[in-house]
Every structure is written in C-alpha cells, then in structure tokens.
Scaffold this motif. Structure first.
Motif, PDB file in Angstrom:
ATOM      1  N   VAL A  20       0.845  -1.187   0.000  1.00  0.00           N
ATOM      2  CA  VAL A  20       0.000   0.000   0.000  1.00  0.00           C
ATOM      3  C   VAL A  20       0.886   1.245   0.000  1.00  0.00           C
ATOM      4  CG1 VAL A  20      -1.766   1.280   1.259  1.00  0.00           C
ATOM      5  CG2 VAL A  20      -1.811  -1.225   1.248  1.00  0.00           C
ATOM      6  N   SER A  22       2.145   4.632   0.880  1.00  0.00           N
ATOM      7  CA  SER A  22       1.853   5.493   2.027  1.00  0.00           C
ATOM      8  C   SER A  22       2.864   6.628   2.088  1.00  0.00           C
ATOM      9  CB  SER A  22       1.866   4.687   3.330  1.00  0.00           C
ATOM     10  OG  SER A  22       3.166   4.185   3.584  1.00  0.00           O
ATOM     11  N   ALA A  51      -1.870   5.893   4.477  1.00  0.00           N
ATOM     12  CA  ALA A  51      -2.059   5.445   3.096  1.00  0.00           C
ATOM     13  C   ALA A  51      -2.470   6.599   2.187  1.00  0.00           C
ATOM     14  CB  ALA A  51      -3.110   4.346   3.047  1.00  0.00           C
ATOM     15  N   ILE A  52      -2.013   6.501   0.948  1.00  0.00           N
ATOM     16  CA  ILE A  52      -2.410   7.447  -0.088  1.00  0.00           C
ATOM     17  C   ILE A  52      -3.706   6.917  -0.699  1.00  0.00           C
ATOM     18  CG2 ILE A  52      -1.765   8.500  -2.289  1.00  0.00           C
ATOM     19  CD1 ILE A  52       1.215   7.955  -1.426  1.00  0.00           C
ATOM     20  N   ASP A  53      -4.751   7.735  -0.700  1.00  0.00           N
ATOM     21  CA  ASP A  53      -6.047   7.327  -1.241  1.00  0.00           C
ATOM     22  C   ASP A  53      -6.073   7.473  -2.756  1.00  0.00           C
ATOM     23  OD1 ASP A  53      -6.968   6.850   1.335  1.00  0.00           O
ATOM     24  OD2 ASP A  53      -7.936   8.817   1.517  1.00  0.00           O
ATOM     25  N   LEU A  54      -6.921   6.669  -3.395  1.00  0.00           N
ATOM     26  CA  LEU A  54      -7.130   6.811  -4.833  1.00  0.00           C
ATOM     27  C   LEU A  54      -7.599   8.228  -5.137  1.00  0.00           C
ATOM     28  CD1 LEU A  54      -8.892   3.456  -5.743  1.00  0.00           C
ATOM     29  CD2 LEU A  54      -6.627   4.209  -6.473  1.00  0.00           C
ATOM     30  N   GLU A  56      -5.719  10.857  -5.074  1.00  0.00           N
ATOM     31  CA  GLU A  56      -4.971  11.802  -4.239  1.00  0.00           C
ATOM     32  C   GLU A  56      -3.504  11.793  -4.659  1.00  0.00           C
ATOM     33  OE1 GLU A  56      -5.672  12.455   0.439  1.00  0.00           O
ATOM     34  OE2 GLU A  56      -4.838  10.501  -0.066  1.00  0.00           O
ATOM     35  N   GLN A  60      -0.953  15.800  -1.355  1.00  0.00           N
ATOM     36  CA  GLN A  60      -2.301  15.900  -0.797  1.00  0.00           C
ATOM     37  C   GLN A  60      -2.486  14.911   0.347  1.00  0.00           C
ATOM     38  OE1 GLN A  60      -4.486  15.214  -4.437  1.00  0.00           O
ATOM     39  NE2 GLN A  60      -5.013  17.384  -4.658  1.00  0.00           N
ATOM     40  N   ALA A  61      -2.017  13.680   0.152  1.00  0.00           N
ATOM     41  CA  ALA A  61      -2.125  12.662   1.199  1.00  0.00           C
ATOM     42  C   ALA A  61      -1.335  13.075   2.438  1.00  0.00           C
ATOM     43  CB  ALA A  61      -1.620  11.312   0.683  1.00  0.00           C
ATOM     44  N   ARG A  64      -3.268  15.858   4.253  1.00  0.00           N
ATOM     45  CA  ARG A  64      -4.487  15.310   4.857  1.00  0.00           C
ATOM     46  C   ARG A  64      -4.168  14.463   6.080  1.00  0.00           C
ATOM     47  NH1 ARG A  64      -6.177  10.446   4.709  1.00  0.00           N
ATOM     48  NH2 ARG A  64      -5.030   9.880   2.813  1.00  0.00           N
ATOM     49  N   GLU A  65      -3.227  13.526   5.931  1.00  0.00           N
ATOM     50  CA  GLU A  65      -2.883  12.637   7.048  1.00  0.00           C
ATOM     51  C   GLU A  65      -2.342  13.425   8.239  1.00  0.00           C
ATOM     52  OE1 GLU A  65      -3.265   9.479   7.826  1.00  0.00           O
ATOM     53  OE2 GLU A  65      -4.029   8.689   5.938  1.00  0.00           O
ATOM     54  N   GLU A  68      -5.330  15.156   9.897  1.00  0.00           N
ATOM     55  CA  GLU A  68      -6.195  14.177  10.572  1.00  0.00           C
ATOM     56  C   GLU A  68      -5.576  13.659  11.867  1.00  0.00           C
ATOM     57  OE1 GLU A  68      -8.264  12.210   6.588  1.00  0.00           O
ATOM     58  OE2 GLU A  68      -6.992  10.961   7.847  1.00  0.00           O
TER      59      GLU A  68
END
Length: 157
Positions: A20, A22, A51-54, A56, A60-61, A64-65, A68
């Motif tokens: 995954v 990340s 994790a890097i989201d689809l 993104e 950006q990941a 965001r992480e 959060e």
C-alpha cells in the motif's frame, strides 16, 4: 483492540499479502522542532502519515494525514526519501493484512493549528531535535527520522 506489529528481517513474520503506497511527514515548526505522534495501535512514537487514497497526490495525502492525526496544517517543502524494504512487514491484527513497507517521506513546515490527538494518536507533540532519540520508535521510523536529521541526499530504499 486491534494493533499493528512491525517485523524486520524476522523469520516469524507473516508473508506479505499487500503493498500500500503510504506517506510520512517530517513537520517542523519555526523553532525547528519535529512533530511526533504516539500511535494508538502500538504505542510507539512516529511521524504522522498513512495510506495514499485513490485520486490523491502524494502531497495531498501528506497534508491530509498530518491534519487528521495531529490537528496541524502543513505545507510540503521537500523529500527525505523512499522506503520499500521487503524485509519490513507490518501486520494489522484487525484484518490480518500483512503489508510490505512502501513509504515516501516528505518534509513540511507547520502553517496552522495546535497539536491535537485523534482516534489514531494518543499524543501529539513538538519534540526538540536533541530529544528525539528518547522516544520509543519502530526501527524503520527511527531510520527515517535519522535520515532527515542528517540532511543528506534523499534516501532511496
């Protein structure tokens, strides 16, 4: 409670069943302190990330992480390195996922917010560079922090 178990070059490690992408982020404040989190799934201190989201991008990941997990908004400034050692396996006991390490580590500067724990973090704090070694971390996370503190060319591994 679900937990995360890190194995390194361990014959008893489970066979990886996922990879995954990340990101982790070395966030610093104006004093040069590093932002560390204490993970709720294993109690270790770490850099924020996940994790890097689809859909993104890597930056950006990272932003965001960090927000959060820490309550801190950051601006990406650079690259520490890439980490994909197949000898590092991460077991998530909640679902049996055994993940091969795959992380991109970026640098960032804090631009807003106050350190605030989340469901993934029991503690969030600014740590002086000279004190980082006193915090319990997994071997791979410690290596990432040391690469940043050395200030050498990006690590590719």
């Amino acid at each position: 409670m679900a937990s995360r178990i890190d194995y390194y070059d361990d014959p008893n490690a489970p066979t990886p069943n996922s990879l995954v992408p990340s990101v982790n982020v070395v966030v610093t404040n104006e004093a040069g302190d590093l932002l560390l989190i204490r993970r709720t799934d294993n109690g270790n201190w770490a850099l924020p990330g996940g994790a890097i989201d689809l859909g993104e991008s890597i930056p950006q990941a990272a932003i965001r992480e960090t927000l959060e997990e820490t309550g801190i908004t950051c601006e990406i400034t650079g690259l520490v390195g890439t980490y994909s050692d197949p000898r590092h396996v991460i077991l998530y006991t909640s679902n049996g996922e055994a993940r091969q390490e795959f992380s991109i580590v970026l640098t960032a500067r804090a631009i807003a917010g106050e350190p605030t724990p989340s469901s993934e973090t029991s503690q969030v704090r600014w740590v002086r560079r000279k004190d980082v070694d006193t915090y319990r971390m997994d071997r791979s996370m410690r290596m990432r922090v040391k690469h940043y503190l050395r200030g050498t060319a990006p690590h590719i591994g």
